[in-house]
Write an enzyme that holds these catalytic residues in place. Sequence first.
Site, PDB file in Angstrom:
ATOM      1  N   ASP A  21       0.859  -1.205   0.000  1.00  0.00           N
ATOM      2  CA  ASP A  21       0.000   0.000   0.000  1.00  0.00           C
ATOM      3  C   ASP A  21       0.881   1.235   0.000  1.00  0.00           C
ATOM      4  O   ASP A  21       1.708   1.407   0.894  1.00  0.00           O
ATOM      5  CB  ASP A  21      -0.889  -0.024   1.256  1.00  0.00           C
ATOM      6  N   ASP A  25      -4.141   3.827   2.698  1.00  0.00           N
ATOM      7  CA  ASP A  25      -5.581   3.585   2.869  1.00  0.00           C
ATOM      8  C   ASP A  25      -5.810   2.129   3.280  1.00  0.00           C
ATOM      9  O   ASP A  25      -6.946   1.668   3.331  1.00  0.00           O
ATOM     10  CB  ASP A  25      -6.351   3.941   1.581  1.00  0.00           C
ATOM     11  N   ASP A  98      -4.794 -10.538 -15.527  1.00  0.00           N
ATOM     12  CA  ASP A  98      -5.836 -11.519 -15.186  1.00  0.00           C
ATOM     13  C   ASP A  98      -7.153 -11.002 -15.771  1.00  0.00           C
ATOM     14  O   ASP A  98      -7.659  -9.960 -15.357  1.00  0.00           O
ATOM     15  CB  ASP A  98      -5.928 -11.616 -13.655  1.00  0.00           C
ATOM     16  N   ASP A 204      -9.488 -16.270 -16.437  1.00  0.00           N
ATOM     17  CA  ASP A 204     -10.263 -16.747 -15.292  1.00  0.00           C
ATOM     18  C   ASP A 204     -11.346 -17.735 -15.745  1.00  0.00           C
ATOM     19  O   ASP A 204     -12.089 -17.451 -16.692  1.00  0.00           O
ATOM     20  CB  ASP A 204     -10.919 -15.518 -14.650  1.00  0.00           C
ATOM     21  N   GLU A 246      -7.400 -20.844 -16.569  1.00  0.00           N
ATOM     22  CA  GLU A 246      -7.745 -21.527 -15.317  1.00  0.00           C
ATOM     23  C   GLU A 246      -8.803 -22.568 -15.630  1.00  0.00           C
ATOM     24  O   GLU A 246      -9.903 -22.226 -16.058  1.00  0.00           O
ATOM     25  CB  GLU A 246      -8.276 -20.541 -14.279  1.00  0.00           C
ATOM     26  N   HIS A 317      -4.023 -17.255  -5.188  1.00  0.00           N
ATOM     27  CA  HIS A 317      -4.850 -16.408  -4.305  1.00  0.00           C
ATOM     28  C   HIS A 317      -6.133 -17.100  -3.854  1.00  0.00           C
ATOM     29  O   HIS A 317      -6.875 -16.559  -3.020  1.00  0.00           O
ATOM     30  CB  HIS A 317      -5.192 -15.117  -5.049  1.00  0.00           C
ATOM     31  N   ASP A 318      -6.400 -18.288  -4.436  1.00  0.00           N
ATOM     32  CA  ASP A 318      -7.609 -19.047  -4.053  1.00  0.00           C
ATOM     33  C   ASP A 318      -7.269 -20.228  -3.151  1.00  0.00           C
ATOM     34  O   ASP A 318      -8.193 -20.927  -2.698  1.00  0.00           O
ATOM     35  CB  ASP A 318      -8.291 -19.643  -5.297  1.00  0.00           C
TER      36      ASP A 318
HETATM   37  O1  TEU Z   1     -11.717 -18.978  -9.410  1.00  0.00           O
HETATM   38  C1  TEU Z   1     -12.557 -19.940  -9.979  1.00  0.00           C
HETATM   39  C2  TEU Z   1     -12.985 -20.906  -8.978  1.00  0.00           C
HETATM   40  O2  TEU Z   1     -13.705 -21.807  -9.288  1.00  0.00           O
HETATM   41  C3  TEU Z   1     -12.474 -20.783  -7.598  1.00  0.00           C
HETATM   42  O3  TEU Z   1     -13.130 -19.700  -6.986  1.00  0.00           O
HETATM   43  C4  TEU Z   1     -12.778 -22.052  -6.857  1.00  0.00           C
HETATM   44  O4  TEU Z   1     -14.111 -22.387  -7.069  1.00  0.00           O
HETATM   45  C5  TEU Z   1     -12.638 -21.873  -5.398  1.00  0.00           C
HETATM   46  O5  TEU Z   1     -11.856 -20.751  -5.152  1.00  0.00           O
HETATM   47  C6  TEU Z   1     -12.005 -23.138  -4.875  1.00  0.00           C
HETATM   48  O6  TEU Z   1     -11.166 -22.794  -3.821  1.00  0.00           O
HETATM   49  C7  TEU Z   1     -11.592 -17.822 -10.209  1.00  0.00           C
HETATM   50  C8  TEU Z   1     -10.708 -16.843  -9.463  1.00  0.00           C
HETATM   51  O7  TEU Z   1      -9.411 -17.400  -9.308  1.00  0.00           O
HETATM   52  C9  TEU Z   1     -11.367 -16.566  -8.137  1.00  0.00           C
HETATM   53  O8  TEU Z   1     -10.544 -15.721  -7.319  1.00  0.00           O
HETATM   54  C10 TEU Z   1     -12.698 -15.889  -8.388  1.00  0.00           C
HETATM   55  O9  TEU Z   1     -13.368 -15.730  -7.150  1.00  0.00           O
HETATM   56  C11 TEU Z   1     -13.566 -16.748  -9.324  1.00  0.00           C
HETATM   57  O10 TEU Z   1     -12.866 -17.255 -10.447  1.00  0.00           O
HETATM   58  C12 TEU Z   1     -14.692 -15.898  -9.896  1.00  0.00           C
HETATM   59  O11 TEU Z   1     -14.135 -14.959 -10.792  1.00  0.00           O
HETATM   60 CA    CA Z   2      -3.490   2.042  -1.196  1.00  0.00          CA
END
Ligand code: TEU
Ligand code: CA
Length: 575
Positions: A21, A25, A98, A204, A246, A317-318
């Site tokens: 950051d 903020d 992305d 995505d 993905e 990140h998921d």
């Molecule tokens: O993720 C697709 C997705 O299917 C994942 O969200 C998965 O279902 C779940 O996270 C399993 O842990 C993509 C992006 O990477 C995710 O950050 C988004 O939330 C999602 O698509 C919708 O755009």
């Molecule tokens: Ca910021």
Amino acid sequence: MYKDWWKETVVYQIYPRSFMDSNNDGIGDIKGIISKLDYLKDLGIGAIWLCPVFKSPNDDNGYDIADYEAIMDEFGTMQDMEILITESKKRGIEIILDMVFNHTSDEHEWFKKAKKAVKDGDTDSQYYNYYIFRKPVDGKEPNKLKSLFSGSAWEYMEEADMYYLHMFSKKQPDLNFNNEEVRKRVADIMIFWLNKGVSGFRLDVIEMIGKEPDNMICANGPHLHEYIREMNRRSYGRTDAMTVGECWSADLGTAIQYTNPENHELSMVFQFEHMVLDYGKDKWDYKEFNPVELKDVINKWQMGMDKGWNSLFLNNHDLPRIVSRYGDDKRYREESAKLFATLMYFLKGTPFIYQGEELGMTNVRFDSIDDYQDIESINMYKEKVSRGENSDKIMKSIYRQGRDNARTPMQWSTQKNAGFTNGTPWIKVNSNYTTINVEDELKRDDSVLNYYKRLIHLRRNSNLIIYGKYEPIEPIGTDKGVMSYRRYNDNGNEIVVICNMSANDITVQFKHEDADNMSNMKLLLSNYSDIDISKNIKEKSQILKEDIMKLRPYEAVVLQSEDEQLISDESFLND
Ligand code: TEU
Ligand code: CA
């Protein structure tokens, strides 16, 4: 860029909201990323996968896009974005954006116009068929399709007596890719960003764009590959851009179809077969991780992707952080973080390192669901509590698998908020930042960070690691969670990687011919700092008699053939 440059690089994934950051903020931003480009150059990466930075109401932290050609206010301006692209290229770092085309935000102009057209019955409007609207059936949802963020995939629009489809949150209406106008707009958006100098796209949930919701088909629809080839032809296929799709449901066959260059679809896919090994009946139902399954899955994809190209990742990140998920973030945090990096990044394919992975950052445990920010976890929690499930049990599943595990702020230093912000962070910092942070790890030669720098440096300077052939080495009795493999080329150069993926001391017995081959090799890398590579070159690479090697918990040993000069002078570490 030159053709296939993306096979020879290492990609670093940035979740902008949590990276750095610059204006206090509490939200990461593009200027913050620019301020850390020298850190990334020093790490040795060659490309950044930037999670969505486009205008968005942040219902799903930017994966709900309201304008694909404008920058989210919290992240900065288009000028900041242009500077990021330029400054990154100056450092030999390409920008991969992305792109989320399966759905837009419900605040996108297109959806506003589509809703109005549907409400007015204006079938002549070009936006009428941009999304997936259906009439109620017997006064209810058109069918039983479920959102991945809990509840029905259909949201009712009172004013039009219609439902619209959203495979994710109700603020993420699915686009209708059967409409060629939509496909053309999507291609134009990619051309807009290619003209700005980006070098590729992460696509995505691309497997969902050919969905046939009336037949309950959400992924791998009948037109999917046709739409991707069309997208390729209309936009990125005319350039050296890298694309990675993905594809949660991709198997080896479909992955080869997506990535075989003769098909002109994508450069790579993210498949997730190695990332669901601890899923029981679903993501939230935990099943004990068995390292033998990881070995078998990795071997399958390494041996099977002959016509395509693998992506290599264990974090994003998921996903929960691998050191907590498959490793041991209590007793062997550094060893297991380095172990999984060694296991993955000597393989054939393009590595994708997720922010903080290079530090050995861990999962987080917030006391209250109120501290969690991820819509997927919050919706799941609410749905299960409303069904009377035990909240402690639900919280445990979030501790294990929740996406916020990967989204706590990047840990830069021991300063307040780990040096991420001087404001109040949008999500709490993991309290272990005092011992896990960039500042400390830069100073320690045996840190996870410096181990990653060695790995990346070796990888980017070795055609053997990038293009060499792959072959598993099956020890005798392989049920103990040891994975070993060799990379080799036709002129006899060879690397052997041996990994103990468990918290136990393990004695591995190799077949004699494998042990005999290894005993002539030199030690290249070890994740235990008590083995000084320069002095004990023979120590680990001497296979004890009876073809045995002893491995400590999460110990990784990398050997190289006598004539392979992969041992780099370590001066680059102090660049
Ligand atoms: O993720 C697709 C997705 O299917 C994942 O969200 C998965 O279902 C779940 O996270 C399993 O842990 C993509 C992006 O990477 C995710 O950050 C988004 O939330 C999602 O698509 C919708 O755009
Ligand atoms: Ca910021």
